[in-house]
Design a protein around this motif. Structure first.
Motif, PDB file in Angstrom:
ATOM      1  N   HIS A 117     113.249  89.166  67.253  1.00 28.72           N
ATOM      2  CA  HIS A 117     113.586  88.657  66.082  1.00 28.72           C
ATOM      3  C   HIS A 117     115.026  89.164  65.664  1.00 28.72           C
ATOM      4  O   HIS A 117     116.089  88.304  65.365  1.00 28.72           O
ATOM      5  CB  HIS A 117     112.851  88.881  64.847  1.00 28.72           C
ATOM      6  N   GLY A 139     114.318  77.179  67.130  1.00 29.35           N
ATOM      7  CA  GLY A 139     114.171  78.142  66.473  1.00 29.35           C
ATOM      8  C   GLY A 139     113.418  79.288  66.871  1.00 29.35           C
ATOM      9  O   GLY A 139     113.083  79.408  68.134  1.00 29.35           O
ATOM     10  N   ASN A 142     109.514  79.212  64.044  1.00 31.42           N
ATOM     11  CA  ASN A 142     109.601  77.721  64.107  1.00 31.42           C
ATOM     12  C   ASN A 142     110.849  77.109  64.079  1.00 31.42           C
ATOM     13  O   ASN A 142     111.711  77.719  64.176  1.00 31.42           O
ATOM     14  CB  ASN A 142     108.420  77.410  63.129  1.00 31.42           C
ATOM     15  N   THR A 144     112.398  76.053  61.740  1.00 32.05           N
ATOM     16  CA  THR A 144     113.135  75.985  60.631  1.00 32.05           C
ATOM     17  C   THR A 144     113.477  77.757  60.176  1.00 32.05           C
ATOM     18  O   THR A 144     114.015  77.978  59.035  1.00 32.05           O
ATOM     19  CB  THR A 144     112.560  75.566  59.456  1.00 32.05           C
ATOM     20  N   SER A 145     112.612  78.465  60.943  1.00 27.28           N
ATOM     21  CA  SER A 145     112.620  79.891  60.677  1.00 27.28           C
ATOM     22  C   SER A 145     112.923  80.832  61.831  1.00 27.28           C
ATOM     23  O   SER A 145     112.031  81.214  62.518  1.00 27.28           O
ATOM     24  CB  SER A 145     111.306  80.391  59.989  1.00 27.28           C
ATOM     25  N   PRO A 146     114.123  81.432  62.200  1.00 22.15           N
ATOM     26  CA  PRO A 146     115.397  80.813  61.481  1.00 22.15           C
ATOM     27  C   PRO A 146     115.748  79.469  62.163  1.00 22.15           C
ATOM     28  O   PRO A 146     115.085  79.152  63.196  1.00 22.15           O
ATOM     29  CB  PRO A 146     116.358  81.721  62.103  1.00 22.15           C
ATOM     30  N   ALA A 147     116.659  78.782  61.625  1.00 23.71           N
ATOM     31  CA  ALA A 147     116.638  77.420  62.033  1.00 23.71           C
ATOM     32  C   ALA A 147     117.233  77.142  63.386  1.00 23.71           C
ATOM     33  O   ALA A 147     118.040  78.198  63.693  1.00 23.71           O
ATOM     34  CB  ALA A 147     117.766  76.704  61.022  1.00 23.71           C
TER      35      ALA A 147
END
Length: 226
Positions: A117, A139, A142, A144-147
């Motif tokens: 990460h 990502g 996912n 959106t996290s991070p985009a």
């Protein structure tokens, strides 16, 4: 007649020197190549992991190993036990050093997702693109996290939402990859232990030969049992 204890020590000592050369070559090559621009995702993931490895410590340990091997040479060329005892203490220190490196790598496997990460968010879009393409993900946790980074694998938010995040495949890849490395390092610790045992056996053998020579000299017999 060949001294089997001495022959075993020489064989393990040669393996010990080979171990040092392999560790030195691996550490130097990886340190000089892991910052090169990757061309595909698996290469990028591997090199990013390499950057977290204690490569400088590996180089120092390898040089220490080769220096110890040089110390064993005068220990072999003379029946005296002083050099051999000194080499034995150094081998113990080397085994501890190597074990620490192996444990450091093992600890990385306990926090691979966290390590990746931190690596992920520090990478430019081009590297994230390579990783998404290689592992078919969008990502990190996912889409959106991070985009996610828009690319052929993740062309839109809707398409990206259908794919898993990269954390799972990257963690799996990293664990398998690091497992192989630290297993090899622990194998090197095994060679250290074998050499420590061989050193102890050779010291005992020389002590007994010295005692028998002393007994022979007391009895008036000339010559040496060495």
């Amino acid at each position: 007649m060949v001294n089997k204890v001495l022959a075993a020590f020489v064989a393990i000592d040669g393996l010990f020197a080979t171990m040092g050369a392999v560790m030195l070559g691996f550490s130097v090559i990886v340190l000089n190549t892991c910052f090169n621009e990757p061309t595909e995702g698996e290469e990028a993931a591997r090199d990013l992991l390499y950057r977290t490895f204690p490569l400088t410590a590996g180089i120092v340990n390898a040089i220490f190993t080769l220096l110890i091997f040089l110390v064993t040479l005068p220990a072999l060329s003379t029946p005296a036990r002083g050099w051999l005892k000194f080499a034995g203490y150094l081998i113990v220190a080397d085994a501890i050093f190597t074990l620490i490196i192996g444990l450091d790598l093992w600890i990385i496997t306990l926090r691979t997702k966290e390590v990746f990460h931190d690596i992920w968010i520090a990478q430019p879009a081009a590297i994230q693109d390579l990783l998404q393409t290689e592992f078919q993900c969008c990502g990190f946790f996912n889409s959106t996290s991070p985009a996610f980074v828009t690319d052929a694998t993740c062309p839109s938010p809707a398409a990206a939402a259908l794919l898993k995040g990269c954390s799972t495949p990257l963690t799996s890849f990293g664990n398998i990859f690091i497992d192989n490395i630290f297993t090899a390092v622990f194998g090197m610790v095994g060679i250290d232990v074998a050499l420590i045992m061989a050193t102890a056996c050779l010291l005992k053998d020389r002590k007994e030969r010295e005692r028998f020579r002393y007994i022979d000299e007391k009895a008036g017999i000339r010559g040496s049992t060495f």
